[in-house]
Structure formats: structure tokens, C-alpha cells
Write a protein that holds these residues in place. Structure first.
Motif, mmCIF file in Angstrom:
data_model
loop_
_atom_site.group_PDB
_atom_site.id
_atom_site.type_symbol
_atom_site.label_atom_id
_atom_site.label_comp_id
_atom_site.label_asym_id
_atom_site.label_seq_id
_atom_site.Cartn_x
_atom_site.Cartn_y
_atom_site.Cartn_z
ATOM 1 N N GLY A 130 5.829 -43.571 -41.566
ATOM 2 C CA GLY A 130 5.623 -46.009 -41.733
ATOM 3 C C GLY A 130 6.193 -46.533 -40.627
ATOM 4 O O GLY A 130 5.468 -47.540 -40.733
ATOM 5 N N THR A 131 6.830 -45.572 -39.920
ATOM 6 C CA THR A 131 7.358 -47.056 -38.619
ATOM 7 C C THR A 131 5.493 -46.505 -38.000
ATOM 8 O O THR A 131 5.583 -48.131 -37.417
ATOM 9 N N LEU A 132 5.391 -45.815 -37.749
ATOM 10 C CA LEU A 132 4.443 -45.232 -36.858
ATOM 11 C C LEU A 132 3.111 -45.821 -37.406
ATOM 12 O O LEU A 132 2.231 -47.274 -37.189
ATOM 13 N N GLY A 181 7.543 -52.032 -29.302
ATOM 14 C CA GLY A 181 8.220 -51.031 -28.905
ATOM 15 C C GLY A 181 9.301 -50.414 -30.360
ATOM 16 O O GLY A 181 10.127 -49.503 -29.488
ATOM 17 N N LEU A 182 10.009 -51.400 -30.962
ATOM 18 C CA LEU A 182 11.459 -51.295 -31.142
ATOM 19 C C LEU A 182 10.342 -50.002 -32.692
ATOM 20 O O LEU A 182 11.004 -49.003 -33.242
ATOM 21 N N LEU A 183 9.419 -50.249 -33.510
ATOM 22 C CA LEU A 183 8.877 -49.365 -34.116
ATOM 23 C C LEU A 183 8.854 -48.097 -33.094
ATOM 24 O O LEU A 183 9.178 -46.994 -34.495
ATOM 25 N N ARG A 184 8.119 -47.849 -32.268
ATOM 26 C CA ARG A 184 7.848 -46.882 -31.623
ATOM 27 C C ARG A 184 9.093 -45.940 -31.186
ATOM 28 O O ARG A 184 8.886 -44.857 -31.585
ATOM 29 N N THR A 185 10.795 -46.598 -31.116
ATOM 30 C CA THR A 185 11.202 -45.960 -30.638
ATOM 31 C C THR A 185 12.073 -45.079 -32.157
ATOM 32 O O THR A 185 12.305 -43.963 -31.874
ATOM 33 N N LEU A 186 11.868 -46.092 -32.989
ATOM 34 C CA LEU A 186 12.397 -45.900 -34.244
ATOM 35 C C LEU A 186 11.519 -44.330 -34.632
ATOM 36 O O LEU A 186 11.554 -43.474 -35.375
ATOM 37 N N ALA A 187 10.110 -44.044 -34.673
ATOM 38 C CA ALA A 187 9.517 -43.574 -34.844
ATOM 39 C C ALA A 187 10.176 -41.930 -33.893
ATOM 40 O O ALA A 187 10.394 -40.854 -34.754
ATOM 41 N N VAL A 188 10.036 -42.148 -32.677
ATOM 42 C CA VAL A 188 10.965 -41.021 -31.750
ATOM 43 C C VAL A 188 12.206 -40.880 -32.280
ATOM 44 O O VAL A 188 12.121 -39.398 -32.855
ATOM 45 N N VAL A 189 12.875 -41.091 -32.918
ATOM 46 C CA VAL A 189 14.330 -40.880 -33.848
ATOM 47 C C VAL A 189 13.676 -40.424 -34.999
ATOM 48 O O VAL A 189 15.031 -39.772 -35.351
ATOM 49 N N ALA A 190 12.992 -40.513 -35.558
ATOM 50 C CA ALA A 190 12.648 -40.111 -36.834
ATOM 51 C C ALA A 190 11.998 -38.143 -36.400
ATOM 52 O O ALA A 190 12.635 -37.285 -37.542
ATOM 53 N N ALA A 191 11.529 -38.279 -35.428
ATOM 54 C CA ALA A 191 10.834 -37.045 -35.021
ATOM 55 C C ALA A 191 11.737 -36.525 -34.652
ATOM 56 O O ALA A 191 12.249 -34.930 -34.778
ATOM 57 N N ALA A 192 12.525 -36.886 -33.718
ATOM 58 C CA ALA A 192 13.887 -35.863 -33.143
ATOM 59 C C ALA A 192 14.948 -35.679 -34.287
ATOM 60 O O ALA A 192 15.323 -34.502 -34.420
ATOM 61 N N GLU A 194 3.360 -49.672 -36.969
ATOM 62 C CA GLU A 194 3.453 -50.076 -35.306
ATOM 63 C C GLU A 194 1.523 -50.365 -35.522
ATOM 64 O O GLU A 194 1.008 -51.385 -34.948
ATOM 65 N N ARG A 195 0.713 -49.552 -35.927
ATOM 66 C CA ARG A 195 -0.648 -49.588 -35.481
ATOM 67 C C ARG A 195 -0.991 -50.177 -36.545
ATOM 68 O O ARG A 195 -1.958 -51.494 -36.277
ATOM 69 N N GLN A 196 -0.649 -51.036 -37.574
ATOM 70 C CA GLN A 196 -1.064 -52.444 -38.536
ATOM 71 C C GLN A 196 -1.200 -53.133 -37.197
ATOM 72 O O GLN A 196 -1.748 -54.325 -37.290
ATOM 73 N N LEU A 197 0.412 -53.409 -36.971
ATOM 74 C CA LEU A 197 0.499 -54.845 -36.985
ATOM 75 C C LEU A 197 -0.408 -54.555 -34.911
ATOM 76 O O LEU A 197 -0.529 -55.532 -34.984
ATOM 77 N N SER A 198 -0.597 -53.455 -34.338
ATOM 78 C CA SER A 198 -1.380 -53.855 -32.780
ATOM 79 C C SER A 198 -2.723 -54.019 -33.141
ATOM 80 O O SER A 198 -3.362 -54.845 -31.824
ATOM 81 N N ARG A 199 -2.886 -53.967 -34.432
ATOM 82 C CA ARG A 199 -4.396 -53.658 -34.784
ATOM 83 C C ARG A 199 -4.778 -55.395 -35.319
ATOM 84 O O ARG A 199 -4.919 -56.360 -34.816
#
Length: 294
Positions: free
Chosen positions: A41-43, A160-171, A46-51
Motif C-alpha cells: 500500500g505504501t509503495l 521518503g517516509l513512504l519508502r521507509t515504511l515500505a522497507v520496514v514492512a519488507a523487513a 509513493e508511486r501515485q504521489l510521484s506521478r
């Protein structure tokens, strides 16, 4: 001998232990699916926000006197709309700006004498840096005092926050996967210890290590299957409920967190992955333990 080994399967299965194992696996699958849903969801957000922000600019027309500000705003707006790099250029309603400033300025926010810059929202045809440069030059050639902000820049901390949350979820997914393998390994070894006498008798009757490992593998696969279905189903229900609440907010940014068909298909694979992981881990653990101890 294989048929005799299969009939012996109930001797290696305890109802209470199986219920505990199924519950533990269901909890682990539930937590893993929820962590994966958060990451996906966070990824997506992040993609939508970037677009949305990659090709958007905010142009401020800075002029203290109201009449000159209106004239400068008209010139800048015309120049932007004439540029081939601009897909859309609109002025933000001054009443909306006054409404946003009212908590800080009170009733004075609507005073025309207040030197509040005029704001223009600009959507570019291309998010390339060269297009931003050309649009900036076109606005400044009008002679007006302008300040141009790229929305992608001031929203980068959010990305950056959304990407960090995605990394935390992957961990979290990785840690839960490791925890599942450890639980299955411990359960398999506990089963071997609990049924050691039975296993020794079956060995004397001619059962091989691989046949005995197949019995434990079968038991743990069934536990993992029921646990995966229960945990995965509960997690999907919770994720769907949260998604419905987010959709009800009608927020453009929050709606980016909603899972699409691809994300739901990925989540559906998580319980299947856990079943395969449990089966493989149980077989490896039992074969190794039997090879060392018996």
C-alpha cells in the motif's frame, strides 16, 4: 511397507499439539499478510504521489500593489498557457487562499491590501528538467516577479517516509518468514522427541528415514494449510475493511494506499508460500534429525 507407514501416521499426530501448531502458524501468516499489505500500500501511494507531482509546478506572482499584481498575473498566465510544455495552467482562487490563511491572519486574510502573492497551479506535458527550465524562462520573460516551486521537491520528505515504511514492512515480512521456519523446525524436532519410541519401533519394522520424514511432513503441511487459510483469510478481511474506511475519506493522497488487483494477487500468494516453506523446512529438519539420532 509404505502402506503400513501411512497407517501409522495417527501414532505420530497429537490433536492438542496440532491445534497449537495451526494457531501459531495462523497468527504468523496473519501478521505477514498485514505487513505485506502495508508495504504494498505504501509503495502504491509513493508511486501515485510521484506521478502526480513529478510534472506539477506552483508559480507565485509577487507584487505588493493589487492592480499591478492582477496585471502581472494575467501576463504570466497567458505566457504559461502559450507554452507547449504546459498542459494546464490555472489560478488558485484568492478566496481559497484567504480561507487557508484565516487561521493565522484572521479576518485580515481577505483584505485586498494584504500583499499575498497570486498562486498558479501548472501541470507540465513532461516532467523533464528541461521542460521546467523552459517554463520558468517563459514566466520570467513577462517581466513579473515570480517564484516557481516544483511540487515534487517539497513533497519529497513524504515520498521518503513512504519508502521507509515500505522497507520496514519488507523487513517485517522477512523476520516473520524466518520465525515461521524456526517454529516449524522446533515443532518437527519436538514431534520426533515425543514419538521417539514409536519411531524406533517403526525403524525395526523396516521404515526408512524418508518414510518417517514424510509422515511429519504430511502433518505439518496440513497444519500449515489450515493455518495459512485462517490467517490469510482474516488478514484479507481486515485489509479490505481498512481499505473501505480509507476509500470513505475521499482523499486523493490516502486513496493511493488502496490495493489494486496486482497487490491483492501478491497477498494471495503469501499463504501458499508459507505452506511450501513449512513443508520444506519440516522435511529438512526431520531428515537431518533422524540421520543424526537414529
Amino acid at each position: 511397507m509404505i502402506a503400513r507407514t501411512r497407517r501409522a501416521a495417527p501414532l505420530l499426530e497429537g490433536a492438542r499439539g496440532r491445534r497449537s501448531m495451526t494457531a501459531v502458524l495462523a497468527i504468523l501468516v496473519f501478521l505477514t499478510v498485514m505487513a505485506a499489505a502495508m508495504g504494498l500500500g505504501t509503495l502504491a501511494a509513493e508511486r501515485q504521489l510521484s506521478r502526480q507531482l513529478a510534472g506539477r509546478l506552483t508559480v507565485q506572482v509577487i507584487e505588493g500593489e493589487a492592480a499591478r499584481r492582477e496585471a502581472a498575473t494575467a501576463r504570466v498566465l497567458a505566457a504559461l498557457r502559450a507554452s507547449p510544455d504546459v498542459a494546464l495552467a490555472v489560478r488558485v482562487d484568492p478566496a481559497e487562499i484567504a480561507r487557508l490563511l484565516r487561521p493565522w491572519l484572521g479576518a485580515d486574510a481577505a483584505d485586498d491590501a494584504l500583499p499575498v502573492p497570486a498562486l498558479l497551479d501548472v501541470d507540465l506535458s513532461s516532467p523533464a528538467d528541461a521542460a521546467v527550465t523552459r517554463v520558468t524562462q517563459a514566466a520570467r520573460r513577462t517581466g513579473a516577479e515570480v517564484r516557481i516551486d516544483r511540487q515534487q521537491g517539497w513533497m519529497s520528505p513524504v515520498s521518503g517516509l513512504l519508502r521507509t515504511l515500505a522497507v520496514v514492512a519488507a523487513a517485517m515480512v522477512a523476520l516473520l518468514t524466518a520465525a515461521t521456519a524456526a517454529v516449524v523446525m522446533l515443532a518437527a524436532r519436538a514431534g520426533l522427541d515425543a514419538h521417539r519410541a514409536t519411531i524406533e519401533v517403526m525403524h525395526m519394522l523396516g521404515s526408512t528415514d524418508r518414510q518417517l520424514a514424510a509422515l511429519f511432513q504430511r502433518r505439518i503441511t496440513l497444519d500449515a494449510m489450515w493455518g495459512g487459510l485462517a490467517g490469510g483469510g482474516a488478514a484479507a478481511a481486515v485489509a479490505a475493511l481498512v481499505g473501505a474506511r480509507i476509500a470513505a475519506l475521499r482523499s486523493e493522497l490516502a486513496s493511493g494506499v488502496l490495493l489494486g488487483p496486482g497487490e491483492w494477487a501478491t497477498l494471495a500468494l503469501v499463504p501458499l508460500f508459507f505452506i511450501l516453506l513449512s513443508t520444506l523446512t519440516a522435511r529438512i529438519a526431520v531428515v537431518r534429525a533422524l540421520g543424526r539420532a537414529l
